[in-house]
Design an enzyme around this catalytic site. Structure first.
Site, PDB file in Angstrom:
ATOM      1  N   GLU A   9    -133.133  21.585 -94.400  1.00  0.00           N
ATOM      2  CA  GLU A   9    -132.940  22.985 -93.630  1.00  0.00           C
ATOM      3  C   GLU A   9    -131.243  22.812 -94.414  1.00  0.00           C
ATOM      4  OE1 GLU A   9    -130.480  24.814 -92.015  1.00  0.00           O
ATOM      5  OE2 GLU A   9    -131.930  25.849 -90.730  1.00  0.00           O
ATOM      6  N   ALA A  11    -128.528  23.701 -93.318  1.00  0.00           N
ATOM      7  CA  ALA A  11    -127.291  23.445 -92.359  1.00  0.00           C
ATOM      8  C   ALA A  11    -127.205  22.161 -92.050  1.00  0.00           C
ATOM      9  CB  ALA A  11    -127.670  24.204 -91.013  1.00  0.00           C
ATOM     10  N   SER A  12    -128.209  21.388 -92.226  1.00  0.00           N
ATOM     11  CA  SER A  12    -128.433  19.831 -91.947  1.00  0.00           C
ATOM     12  C   SER A  12    -127.593  19.054 -92.785  1.00  0.00           C
ATOM     13  CB  SER A  12    -129.711  19.295 -92.170  1.00  0.00           C
ATOM     14  OG  SER A  12    -129.930  18.051 -92.241  1.00  0.00           O
ATOM     15  N   THR A  13    -126.728  18.221 -92.205  1.00  0.00           N
ATOM     16  CA  THR A  13    -125.730  17.266 -92.772  1.00  0.00           C
ATOM     17  C   THR A  13    -126.590  16.037 -93.532  1.00  0.00           C
ATOM     18  OG1 THR A  13    -125.478  16.122 -90.839  1.00  0.00           O
ATOM     19  CG2 THR A  13    -123.871  17.692 -91.462  1.00  0.00           C
ATOM     20  N   SER A  15    -129.630  15.978 -94.544  1.00  0.00           N
ATOM     21  CA  SER A  15    -130.446  16.787 -95.369  1.00  0.00           C
ATOM     22  C   SER A  15    -129.643  16.708 -96.675  1.00  0.00           C
ATOM     23  CB  SER A  15    -130.953  18.121 -95.180  1.00  0.00           C
ATOM     24  OG  SER A  15    -131.882  18.223 -94.015  1.00  0.00           O
TER      25      SER A  15
END
Length: 209
Positions: A9, A11-13, A15
């Site tokens: 995703e 928005a995922s740090t 990731s």
């Protein structure tokens, strides 16, 4: 070749950290990576959450940001907290879905993460995404038009629904061909090992060696 699905995703740090290292790690492990963009918003909503758990629990969120900052520095990457957090990655995910069907999805994904977490740009801004597409030799207007087609929107919705059906609750998530789920950047190596061997037996001995 064995394969591993990498669900991410924008928005995922964590990731972000995974996207910047997964291909090198997969090459060492002899595993193919299949990139799978999805949306965490519906996943969180299904858990009764209206935003990221890192926003709901400030102590956890603060520790996460420092943790990502430490890891990014060790990897030679920059990191800055997006404002707002989490950012809206809907359009980026729709574009990534197209790119992952072709040969530029991984490069696009890494570029979006760098724009967001290293350069502090707004990835919901189509001008930012157009700059990235142009840098990859793509026609920004054509790709954006394709990304907004009803068919592509439906595909991303279906992919997110698949993630939920597979019991995913966060990102990054790794899914092996035999259905094992691993969650988190720190589980990447275990996921790759399982993808090859269908067990973790021997993994820690290898790591200690």
């Amino acid at each position: 070749m064995k394969a591993l699905d990498f669900w991410f995703e924008f928005a995922s740090t964590y990731s972000y950290l995974t996207a910047m290292r997964i291909e090198a790690a997969a090459r060492r492990a002899g595993v193919e990576v299949r990139w799978k963009p999805f949306l965490l918003g519906p996943v969180f909503a299904g858990q009764g959450l209206s935003t990221s758990p890192f926003n709901i629990y400030p102590l956890k969120g603060g520790n996460m940001l420092r943790d990502v900052e430490r890891i990014a520095a060790a990897m030679g990457l920059g990191f800055r907290t997006p404002d707002p957090f989490p950012q809206n990655g809907l359009t980026a995910a729709r574009i990534a879905l197209i790119g992952c069907d072709e040969d530029w999805g991984a490069d696009f994904t890494r570029a979006v993460y760098l724009a967001e977490f290293d350069q502090g740009r707004q990835i919901s801004d189509k001008a930012v995404l157009s700059d990235i597409l142009h840098s990859l030799g793509q026609d920004p207007e054509a790709v954006l038009q394709r990304s907004e087609s009803p068919e592509n929107k439906a595909r991303l919705k279906a992919q997110t629904e698949t993630a939920m059906q597979l019991n995913m609750f966060g990102a990054p998530t790794f899914m092996t061909e035999d259905g094992e789920l691993f969650w988190g950047n720190d589980r990447l190596e275990q996921a790759l090992y399982w993808a090859r061997h269908h067990t973790l037996e021997g993994f820690f001995e290898q790591d200690a060696g």
